[in-house]
Scaffold this active site. Structure first.
Site, PDB file in Angstrom:
ATOM      1  N   ASP A 220      -7.305  12.350  -4.178  1.00 44.34           N
ATOM      2  CA  ASP A 220      -7.939  11.034  -4.056  1.00 44.34           C
ATOM      3  C   ASP A 220      -8.180  10.746  -2.573  1.00 44.34           C
ATOM      4  O   ASP A 220      -7.243  10.782  -1.776  1.00 44.34           O
ATOM      5  CB  ASP A 220      -6.992   9.977  -4.656  1.00 44.34           C
ATOM      6  CG  ASP A 220      -7.529   8.561  -4.522  1.00 44.34           C
ATOM      7  OD1 ASP A 220      -8.726   8.408  -4.222  1.00 44.34           O
ATOM      8  OD2 ASP A 220      -6.751   7.608  -4.721  1.00 44.34           O
TER       9      ASP A 220
ATOM     10  N   ASP B   4      -4.589  10.810  -0.518  1.00 48.09           N
ATOM     11  CA  ASP B   4      -3.440  10.007  -0.926  1.00 48.09           C
ATOM     12  C   ASP B   4      -2.357  10.960  -1.431  1.00 48.09           C
ATOM     13  O   ASP B   4      -2.535  11.615  -2.459  1.00 48.09           O
ATOM     14  CB  ASP B   4      -3.880   9.031  -2.033  1.00 48.09           C
ATOM     15  CG  ASP B   4      -2.743   8.122  -2.472  1.00 48.09           C
ATOM     16  OD1 ASP B   4      -1.566   8.492  -2.268  1.00 48.09           O
ATOM     17  OD2 ASP B   4      -3.034   7.051  -3.031  1.00 48.09           O
TER      18      ASP B   4
ATOM     19  N   ASP C  55      -9.470   7.743  -0.338  1.00 48.74           N
ATOM     20  CA  ASP C  55      -9.760   6.328  -0.492  1.00 48.74           C
ATOM     21  C   ASP C  55     -10.263   5.779   0.841  1.00 48.74           C
ATOM     22  O   ASP C  55      -9.558   5.870   1.856  1.00 48.74           O
ATOM     23  CB  ASP C  55      -8.478   5.604  -0.931  1.00 48.74           C
ATOM     24  CG  ASP C  55      -8.766   4.179  -1.385  1.00 48.74           C
ATOM     25  OD1 ASP C  55      -9.818   3.632  -0.981  1.00 48.74           O
ATOM     26  OD2 ASP C  55      -7.962   3.618  -2.150  1.00 48.74           O
TER      27      ASP C  55
END
Lengths: 335, 381
Positions: free
Chosen positions: B95, B288, B97
């Site tokens: 991920d 992440d 972000d």
């Protein structure tokens, strides 16, 4: 190419299935352990176990018929002593002994026969495929095979970032390839003893096992001391809280699980967070109780490992952290 | 979300799952995944299981969840409590972000929603205090701009490079998605990664993020008892992986041992060590760590809607990443007109249309109205 395990290899690697096959073919039976000429074998096995329990690695190599028997008798003795730390330490010492021979042999990898034998040992025993790297000086293992093993090592040099990695492979020298499987080798020996079923223990073995048990039992018991000081990661988190600054969720989990683990009551742990800019007593209490295993999933959360904290940028290790793998071990010494 | 807002969002989401069902991608081994719904009203339902695409789609049209998640893990019994599910392995996921990238543009499009009175303050560089009740606590709501997306794309491209060049993952095994709000998700279809436990994935995250690189791994060792060092390059050379990345940044190669040695002499070993550490962190990818190391996570399902925006978690071809415009391609809600009451003046672009609204009420196409409602910047009127 057919792969032949020679007698010399069996002496070094008596845990190979071929060693058992050799014993079967030679018609070896339990009753032979009662014979007077076996005393030397039993004594050698006993001294190897004692040395192994003391953390020493025996690298002497006798003729293969003797080595195979000494290994077998050692396993039976350790089974009979039946003290888990003795079994663990013995398994590790046997693994280190084999590690030494494997490393030496692997360095001679220019001999294709030997190379094939080692590829077979690694693949059969550990499901690890090793290849010689294109430059001929290093070995390569798949990234996933590497990670599955290295992630359980504590030394920073084993983190994959400190390795040569390219196109899905990690490149290692002979010592490192063998080090990679040492734990599995120890587990293999440990499991072999654990699963052993001995119908009737020969008297000579029973007697030796009793002597060894009396000698070794006090040496493997130890008591941990109470924590005297907080580790630097916890100190840092407490300081941030003290300054009423924001602490990331992962750091809060670390702080709460640590304080709970050293025996602080939930009320006291909640109190620590009251400085947080977004403090809400009800939510904090629920979360702390959740971590303590008294609410929600009812699973008590353990303190994150040093590895995990490093990845999350929460590690502030000092020299006093040497050798620990979890903040809980900080400041604890063997009595 | 109030009832009226929920009604509007539910209608738009239901229409999406009805009209665009082909967007929703099913995982491999569907019957062995755990599914989860976030509800528009509040709360989450986990431990759901479906046997087929038909069952999943029927559930989406019937329930209209605000967000739909599917486990990266494969379980023998996906509906049982976590410790009874019998974990069989988990896909590798990442991920990226936008909000974790500390981009300089963020304050210029971040609105503050007061934690006490819900008053919305427009973007401002000044220290926050609610204009209505003076409270200092607020939720931050960002309307990502094209610079945010470019920032995430840069990280995504860096990750793709690591995955192919270092980890040897086939390009065809990498599935890249716009997350539906402000970032990118990666799903890796490589079964050899499935059995890896959490510590192994954590080591991988360290590798990709550039955390924990030792000066020793490029052959620089501290001399005992001083702040000097000696240099002996590693057997494997400096031509691949992290060693190459750092060597390139230090402008050295296998013949530069003396040059490097002199450089360290000037600064001392400790300073060199921190220099290498910062170089590595800078060259690493900002992913992440929690997402990748969690082997029991439910992760947003490809092709479903994100309730932070009403945009779709949309597949992006890794060869077309530069031209991919999520505000155009992931905006798939309808365009029937909806009246909204705006809590603050806003400006944003969606589906190729720029909106700059300073009035208190406006009639907007559904995709834009839902976007603002999801962000908490407008209410259905």
């Amino acid at each position: 190419m057919s792969i032949r395990v020679g007698p010399g290899d069996l002496a070094k690697y008596p845990f190979l299935n071929e060693a058992g096959e050799y014993l079967r073919q030679s018609g070896f039976g339990w009753d032979e352990l009662e014979k007077p000429e076996m005393k030397e074998i039993i004594d050698t096995a006993a001294s190897r176990i004692a040395a192994g329990t003391a953390g020493q690695v025996n690298d002497s190599l006798e003729r293969y018929e003797k080595e195979i028997l000494v290994f077998l008798v050692s396993l039976i003795l350790v089974k009979s002593i039946s003290i888990e730390p003795v079994l663990k330490k013995y398994s590790l010492s046997e693994a280190r002994r084999a590690e030494k021979f494997l490393t030496e042999d692997l360095k001679k990898q220019t001999d294709p026969q030997k190379r094939a034998l080692f590829a077979k040992i690694f693949e059969d025993l550990f499901s690890l495929k090793i290849d010689v790297a294109e430059n001929g000086r290093l070995f390569k293992v798949k990234v996933t095979d590497y990670l599955r093993r290295s992630s359980h090592f504590h030394e920073q040099e084993w983190r994959m970032i400190n390795r040569l990695v390219s196109r899905g492979f990690v490149f290692l020298d002979a010592d490192e390839v063998v080090r990679l499987v040492r734990n599995e080798l120890a587990i293999l020996i440990h499991d072999r003893v654990a699963k052993m079923n001995i119908p009737q223990m020969p008297a000579a073995i029973r007697q030796k096992a009793d002597e060894l048990r009396a000698e070794l039992a006090p040496k493997v018991q130890y008591r941990a001391q109470a924590v005297t000081e907080y580790p630097p990661c916890i100190k840092h988190a407490l300081e941030v809280m003290g300054r009423a600054e924001n602490l990331p969720h992962s750091a809060r989990v670390m702080l709460a699980t640590y304080l709970l683990a050293v025996g602080k009551p939930v009320d006291e742990v909640v109190e620590v967070f009251k400085n947080a800019p977004d403090f809400n007593e009800k939510i904090t209490r629920y979360q702390v109780e959740h971590l303590a295993g008294t609410k929600g999933s009812r699973v008590k959360y353990s303190v994150p490992s040093c590895d995990k904290l490093r990845t999350e940028n929460l590690c502030f290790a000092t020299g006093d952290c040497a050798g620990i793998i979890n903040p809980m071990q900080f400041g604890r010494k063997r009595a | 979300m109030n009832d009226k807002n929920q009604e509007i969002v539910r209608g738009a989401f239901r229409e999406y799952y009805f009209k665009h069902s082909s967007q929703v991608e099913m995982p491999q081994d569907i019957a062995h995944r755990e599914f989860g719904y976030m509800h528009l009203a509040a709360g989450m339902t986990r431990h759901l299981s479906f046997k087929s695409r038909g069952e999943v789609m029927a559930g989406l049209v019937r329930e209209v969840p605000s967000d739909v998640y599917c486990s990266n893990a494969i379980y023998r019994f996906p509906t049982l409590p976590m410790n009874e599910k019998q974990w069989q392995g988990a896909d590798l996921i990442f991920d990226i972000d936008g909000k974790d990238l500390d981009l300089p543009c963020v304050p210029s499009h971040t609105y503050r929603v007061c934690a006490s009175c819900k008053h919305v303050s427009p973007p401002s560089e000044k220290e926050y205090a609610c204009l209505s009740c003076a409270s200092k606590k607020a939720e931050h709501v960002s309307i990502p701009c094209s610079r945010c997306i470019d920032g995430s794309k840069k990280e995504a491209k860096r990750l793709i490079d690591f995955l192919i060049e270092d980890l040897g993952i086939n390009k065809s095994s990498i599935r890249l998605y716009f997350s539906g709000n402000n970032g990118f998700h990666f799903h890796i279809d490589d079964e050899s990664y499935r059995p890896l436990d959490s510590p192994a994935r954590s080591d991988l995250v360290g590798y990709l993020s550039g955390i924990g690189l030792m000066a020793e791994s490029i052959g620089v060792r501290k001399s005992p008892g001083s702040d000097l060092a000696f240099v002996k390059f590693p057997k494997g050379g400096l031509d691949y992986g992290w060693r190459k990345k750092i060597a390139d940044r230090l402008k050295i190669d296998a013949t530069s041992a003396i040059k490097l040695s002199n450089r360290i002499k000037e600064k001392g070993f400790s300073a060199f060590k921190s220099e290498v550490d910062s170089m590595a962190r800078e060259a690493g990818v900002r992913i992440d760590p929690q997402v990748t190391t969690d082997v029991h996570r439910v992760f947003r399902m490809p092709g479903t809607l994100n309730s932070k925006s009403g945009l779709t978690k949309k597949r992006c071809d890794i060869d077309q990443i530069d031209s991919f415009d999520p505000f155009q391609e992931a905006c798939l809600l309808g365009d029937s007109k909806i009246k909204v009451h705006l809590k603050t003046p806003v400006k944003f672009s969606l589906k190729g249309e720029s909106f700059r609204i300073s009035k208190e009420s406006a009639e907007l196409p559904a995709f834009a109205a839902v976007y603002l409602i999801c962000k908490g910047l407008a209410d259905a009127s």
